[in-house]
Scaffold this motif. Sequence first.
Motif, short mmCIF file in Angstrom:
data_model
loop_
_atom_site.label_atom_id
_atom_site.label_comp_id
_atom_site.label_asym_id
_atom_site.label_seq_id
_atom_site.Cartn_x
_atom_site.Cartn_y
_atom_site.Cartn_z
N ASP A 10 -21.54 63.06 -36.49
CA ASP A 10 -21.81 61.64 -36.53
C ASP A 10 -21.26 61.04 -35.26
O ASP A 10 -20.28 60.32 -35.26
N ASP A 28 -12.37 59.47 -37.64
CA ASP A 28 -12.20 60.79 -37.02
C ASP A 28 -11.12 61.58 -37.74
O ASP A 28 -11.24 62.80 -37.93
N TYR A 30 -10.07 61.29 -40.91
CA TYR A 30 -10.56 61.71 -42.23
C TYR A 30 -11.49 62.90 -42.09
O TYR A 30 -11.37 63.89 -42.81
N ARG A 31 -12.40 62.81 -41.14
CA ARG A 31 -13.31 63.93 -40.91
C ARG A 31 -12.53 65.18 -40.49
O ARG A 31 -12.84 66.30 -40.90
N SER A 82 -16.87 64.76 -49.20
CA SER A 82 -16.27 63.96 -48.13
C SER A 82 -17.08 64.07 -46.85
O SER A 82 -17.32 63.07 -46.16
N PHE A 83 -17.50 65.28 -46.51
CA PHE A 83 -18.28 65.47 -45.30
C PHE A 83 -19.60 64.69 -45.40
O PHE A 83 -20.02 64.02 -44.44
N MET A 86 -18.94 60.91 -45.17
CA MET A 86 -18.65 60.45 -43.82
C MET A 86 -19.91 60.35 -42.96
O MET A 86 -19.98 59.53 -42.05
N GLY A 342 -11.70 66.34 -35.94
CA GLY A 342 -12.74 65.43 -36.42
C GLY A 342 -13.74 65.03 -35.37
O GLY A 342 -14.91 64.77 -35.69
N SER A 345 -16.60 68.05 -35.20
CA SER A 345 -16.76 68.63 -36.54
C SER A 345 -17.81 69.73 -36.59
O SER A 345 -17.63 70.72 -37.30
#
Length: 408
Positions: A10, A28, A30-31, A82-83, A86, A342, A345
């Motif tokens: 992303d 970033d 969190y990822r 989660s992925f 995001m 992140g 990724s």
Amino acid sequence: MSSAHAAPGDSAVAVVPAGGPPRLASLDAYRGFVMFLMMAEVLRLADVASRVPESAFWAFLAFHQTHAPWAGCSLHDLIQPSFSFMVGVAVPYSMASRLAKGQTKGWMTLHAFWRAFLLVALGIFLRSIGREFTRFTFEDTLTQIGLGYGVLFLLGFRKSRDAWMALGLILAGYWAAFALYPLPGPGFDWAAAGAKPDWVYNYTGFAAHWNKNTNLAWAFDTWFLNLFPPDGWFTFNGGGYATLSFIPTLGTMILGLLAGRVMKGGKTAREKMTWLLVAGAIGIASGWLLDATGVCPSVKRIWTPSWTLFSGGWCFLLLAAFYAVIDLAGWRKPALWLVVIGMNSIAAYMIAHLFEDFLRSSLRTHLGAGTFAAFGAAYEPFVMGSAILFGYWLILYWMYRRKLFLRI
């Protein structure tokens, strides 16, 4: 490969173009946290737990590094939601960034569907490594996201009301399709489906419509996957995973899209936190209630609608936590090690799938196998895995320092 300030997967979240939206470091981080959990599979905590069965500590860690057999939820089960979440969060930022660069909606849409195709192709490529033939399966994270990404991007042009409506239709329609699919009859071949009528995790009554490899999604795959070569190879997925899960996964991405609009919008920091916390509580409570009442079991492996809500609720809360700690409290430097992951990724995903055997053999060759058993044979998988995991991070840090970010 690009030297632009863009995050893979992303990229717009990692871009701060002139006139574009401000960047949130929490996205970033969190990822990066999610990708770290995925890469940390190399620690093989379940192996350690099996070697020290008396240890509740290692048993706890092992549980949260493995997927629930069917019902239930571990920390590891929240990686894919989660992925996916995001990806949705990034869409409003991506659109604003591209519009600031003068791109038209038509060009943006074309790029989104091209990107969706590449995600599916990359997922198939990684699934096929070491196989005798191309493994046309569509249940992994990348292909699931790719199958729904084009629709997600189109919803990004619509009002939030339309996104909420799409989410409701997806969840209600997917629930109804499973509920209407007939249960196994007296002549059902359980062995051919890789299922057991007395499996401890089987549901009874109405909830049995969501049992492993006897449901609508399994039946669809026994037709759909056999359209690809070699013919007739697919009879069941050992874990119960299914192609059609991309539909409710799109629901998870829509939840992320809605969260992204809130984060990018004009609300105050307190209002954003309140919205995320309330949304998280509602998601978890509603998903739990649907599961507890038997209306819709919460099963990650087939991504039931209740799982979309339950896991989506956790995603809202995790985003709120990272936003509070990093963007509001300003703990950016301590989070750098996560940001390094992140912001790359897709690279992290590929490294975890492609580099493990190389790093493992190299470490044994140059340091000796006995080095990793220094704390005892029981902990050798963890020590070796830690070295490999650190190797993954060093590669990503090298790329980060040189502004090399893999983009799709």
